[in-house]
Design a protein around this motif. Structure first.
Motif, short mmCIF file in Angstrom:
data_model
loop_
_atom_site.label_atom_id
_atom_site.label_comp_id
_atom_site.label_asym_id
_atom_site.label_seq_id
_atom_site.Cartn_x
_atom_site.Cartn_y
_atom_site.Cartn_z
N VAL A 1 -8.90 7.60 2.65
CA VAL A 1 -8.77 6.96 3.96
C VAL A 1 -9.70 5.77 4.04
CG1 VAL A 1 -8.08 9.06 5.16
CG2 VAL A 1 -10.50 8.49 5.00
N THR A 2 -9.29 4.76 4.78
CA THR A 2 -10.14 3.63 5.07
C THR A 2 -11.18 4.02 6.10
OG1 THR A 2 -10.19 1.43 6.12
CG2 THR A 2 -8.39 2.87 6.73
N PRO A 3 -12.40 3.48 6.03
CA PRO A 3 -13.42 3.82 7.03
C PRO A 3 -13.02 3.43 8.45
CG PRO A 3 -14.40 2.71 5.13
CD PRO A 3 -12.92 2.60 4.98
N ALA A 4 -12.01 2.57 8.59
CA ALA A 4 -11.60 2.14 9.92
C ALA A 4 -10.93 3.26 10.71
CB ALA A 4 -10.64 0.95 9.81
N LEU A 5 -10.45 4.31 10.05
CA LEU A 5 -9.77 5.39 10.78
C LEU A 5 -10.78 6.22 11.56
CD1 LEU A 5 -7.10 6.96 8.40
CD2 LEU A 5 -6.80 5.25 10.18
N PRO A 6 -10.44 6.62 12.79
CA PRO A 6 -11.35 7.48 13.55
C PRO A 6 -11.42 8.88 12.93
CG PRO A 6 -9.27 7.24 14.71
CD PRO A 6 -9.22 6.28 13.53
N GLY A 7 -12.56 9.54 13.13
CA GLY A 7 -12.77 10.85 12.53
C GLY A 7 -11.73 11.87 12.93
N ALA A 8 -11.30 11.84 14.21
CA ALA A 8 -10.32 12.82 14.67
C ALA A 8 -9.00 12.67 13.94
CB ALA A 8 -10.11 12.68 16.19
N LEU A 9 -8.64 11.44 13.61
CA LEU A 9 -7.38 11.22 12.89
C LEU A 9 -7.51 11.71 11.44
CD1 LEU A 9 -5.13 8.13 13.37
CD2 LEU A 9 -5.30 9.24 11.16
N VAL A 10 -8.68 11.53 10.85
CA VAL A 10 -8.89 12.01 9.48
C VAL A 10 -8.76 13.54 9.43
CG1 VAL A 10 -10.54 12.19 7.59
CG2 VAL A 10 -10.35 10.05 8.86
N THR A 11 -9.40 14.23 10.36
CA THR A 11 -9.31 15.70 10.35
C THR A 11 -7.89 16.16 10.66
OG1 THR A 11 -10.07 15.75 12.66
CG2 THR A 11 -11.73 16.02 10.94
N ALA A 12 -7.18 15.43 11.51
CA ALA A 12 -5.78 15.77 11.78
C ALA A 12 -4.94 15.60 10.52
CB ALA A 12 -5.23 14.91 12.90
N GLY A 13 -5.26 14.58 9.73
CA GLY A 13 -4.55 14.38 8.48
C GLY A 13 -4.81 15.49 7.48
N VAL A 14 -6.08 15.95 7.41
CA VAL A 14 -6.41 17.05 6.52
C VAL A 14 -5.63 18.31 6.92
CG1 VAL A 14 -8.24 18.63 5.79
CG2 VAL A 14 -8.68 16.17 5.93
N SER A 15 -5.57 18.58 8.21
CA SER A 15 -4.83 19.76 8.69
C SER A 15 -3.35 19.66 8.33
CB SER A 15 -5.01 19.90 10.20
OG SER A 15 -6.36 20.14 10.54
N ALA A 16 -2.79 18.47 8.51
CA ALA A 16 -1.38 18.28 8.17
C ALA A 16 -1.13 18.46 6.68
CB ALA A 16 -0.92 16.89 8.62
N LEU A 17 -2.04 17.99 5.85
CA LEU A 17 -1.87 18.14 4.41
C LEU A 17 -2.01 19.60 3.99
CD1 LEU A 17 -3.81 14.98 3.18
CD2 LEU A 17 -1.36 15.40 2.98
N ARG A 18 -2.95 20.32 4.59
CA ARG A 18 -3.09 21.75 4.27
C ARG A 18 -1.80 22.50 4.59
NH1 ARG A 18 -8.11 24.76 6.60
NH2 ARG A 18 -7.25 26.32 5.17
N ALA A 19 -1.15 22.11 5.67
CA ALA A 19 0.09 22.78 6.05
C ALA A 19 1.25 22.42 5.13
CB ALA A 19 0.45 22.43 7.50
N SER A 20 1.10 21.33 4.39
CA SER A 20 2.21 20.86 3.55
C SER A 20 2.13 21.36 2.12
CB SER A 20 2.25 19.33 3.54
OG SER A 20 1.14 18.80 2.84
N VAL A 21 1.05 22.08 1.77
CA VAL A 21 0.90 22.59 0.40
C VAL A 21 0.83 24.11 0.42
CG1 VAL A 21 -0.25 20.52 -0.42
CG2 VAL A 21 -1.62 22.37 0.51
N ASP A 22 0.78 24.69 -0.77
CA ASP A 22 0.73 26.15 -0.89
C ASP A 22 -0.49 26.71 -0.17
OD1 ASP A 22 2.99 25.99 -2.41
OD2 ASP A 22 1.90 25.98 -4.32
N SER A 23 -0.36 27.91 0.32
CA SER A 23 -1.45 28.58 1.02
C SER A 23 -2.69 28.66 0.12
CB SER A 23 -1.03 29.99 1.43
OG SER A 23 -2.09 30.68 2.03
#
Length: 291
Positions: free
Chosen positions: A97-119
């Protein structure tokens, strides 16, 4: 004969123009480097380098073969990076991620990626400049990355551009903070705190062009991240732009000027085969876009 290893020797000597400096760069001694170049020349049947007292100079054949040698060395490094990623990943997702992204959006992205891969699969996050992230996705080190637009994205696949909210932050005691109708020219006495232009020249130039179109030609000063940026603004010497939403912060005031023009333009880039990961993060960006 390890052709790639010996081509790496050749590229190093060509880049350094000197056998001793090339040996240092390769973390080896000079005699085996010289012997390696000689073996390569014998294997290829051409002389690649002229040895001189001042160093090493490319021959005509060396000049013609250097670009292809460099491509082979780079491709080998990318192959190694990709194989390491595959060996170590085991279902993990590596994104940047670019440093310009807000922290809340970064953590939302991590959550979305966790949901998209194997448990149980891990998600690792790298923060870097747009230029760095494009290189890492191209090399296979990162599966996907969120970068600023515009940017040079040769060699990677890219998704749609999404506008994310971005605000001007100014010193709380500056006249523009209390103005009923603030304008860009009112910021003329302040420097512009921003990440270095080298982090993404097209996006930096696009933003400064926007200021000039609005009657402001600011002098940029380096601010590597939001903490540095906010410190410069609170000191009363700079203004800046940020995706951090307005919050009570001593010494700082938020302004909502030209929201669509000033918006952060972001997009997801990806390596081949990483479309599901990119789609998951695209949905996060779309939810946070300027309506």
């Amino acid at each position: 004969m390890d052709l790639i290893r010996h081509l790496r020797f050749f590229v190093a000597v060509a880049d350094e123009g000197h056998f001793g400096r090339a040996a240092t760069a390769l973390d080896m001694t000079q005699p085996p480097l010289s012997q390696g170049i000689q073996r390569l020349e014998k294997h290829l049947g051409v002389e690649l380098l002229h040895r001189t007292r001042q160093g090493a100079m490319l021959t005509s054949a060396g000049s013609r073969l250097l670009p292809r040698a460099r491509l082979l060395v780079d491709d080998a490094q990318q192959l190694l990076a990709e194989s390491q990623r595959l060996a170590q990943s085991r279902g993990a997702v590596h994104w940047g991620v670019t440093p310009a992204l807000p922290g809340a959006l970064v953590t939302a992205g991590v959550s979305a990626l966790r949901a998209s891969v194997d448990s149980g699969a891990a998600v690792s996050t790298t923060v870097g400049s747009t230029v760095e992230l494009v290189g890492e996705v191209r090399a296979g080190v990162c599966d996907i990355a969120v970068i600023e637009h515009p940017a040079l994205v040769d060699g990677v696949e890219s998704g749609p551009v999404v506008k994310l909210p971005r605000w001007l932050v100014v010193p709380a005691d500056h006249p523009v903070a209390a103005a009923e109708r603030p304008t860009f020219p009112m910021l003329g006495g302040l420097t512009f705190a921003h990440s270095p232009r080298a982090a993404n020249p097209p996006a930096f130039d696009s933003l400064t062009d926007l200021f000039r179109e609005r009657g402001l030609d600011p002098h940029p000063v380096l601010a590597a991240d939001d903490r540095t940026l906010f410190a410069a603004v609170a000191a009363g010497t700079s203004f800046a732009v940020t995706t951090t939403a307005p919050t009570a912060t001593p010494g700082i005031a938020w302004l909502r000027l030209a929201p669509h023009a000033l918006a952060l333009r972001a997009r997801v880039i990806r390596r081949p085969g990483a479309e599901p990961f990119a789609a998951a993060v695209d949905r996060v960006l779309y939810r946070e876009r300027i309506r």
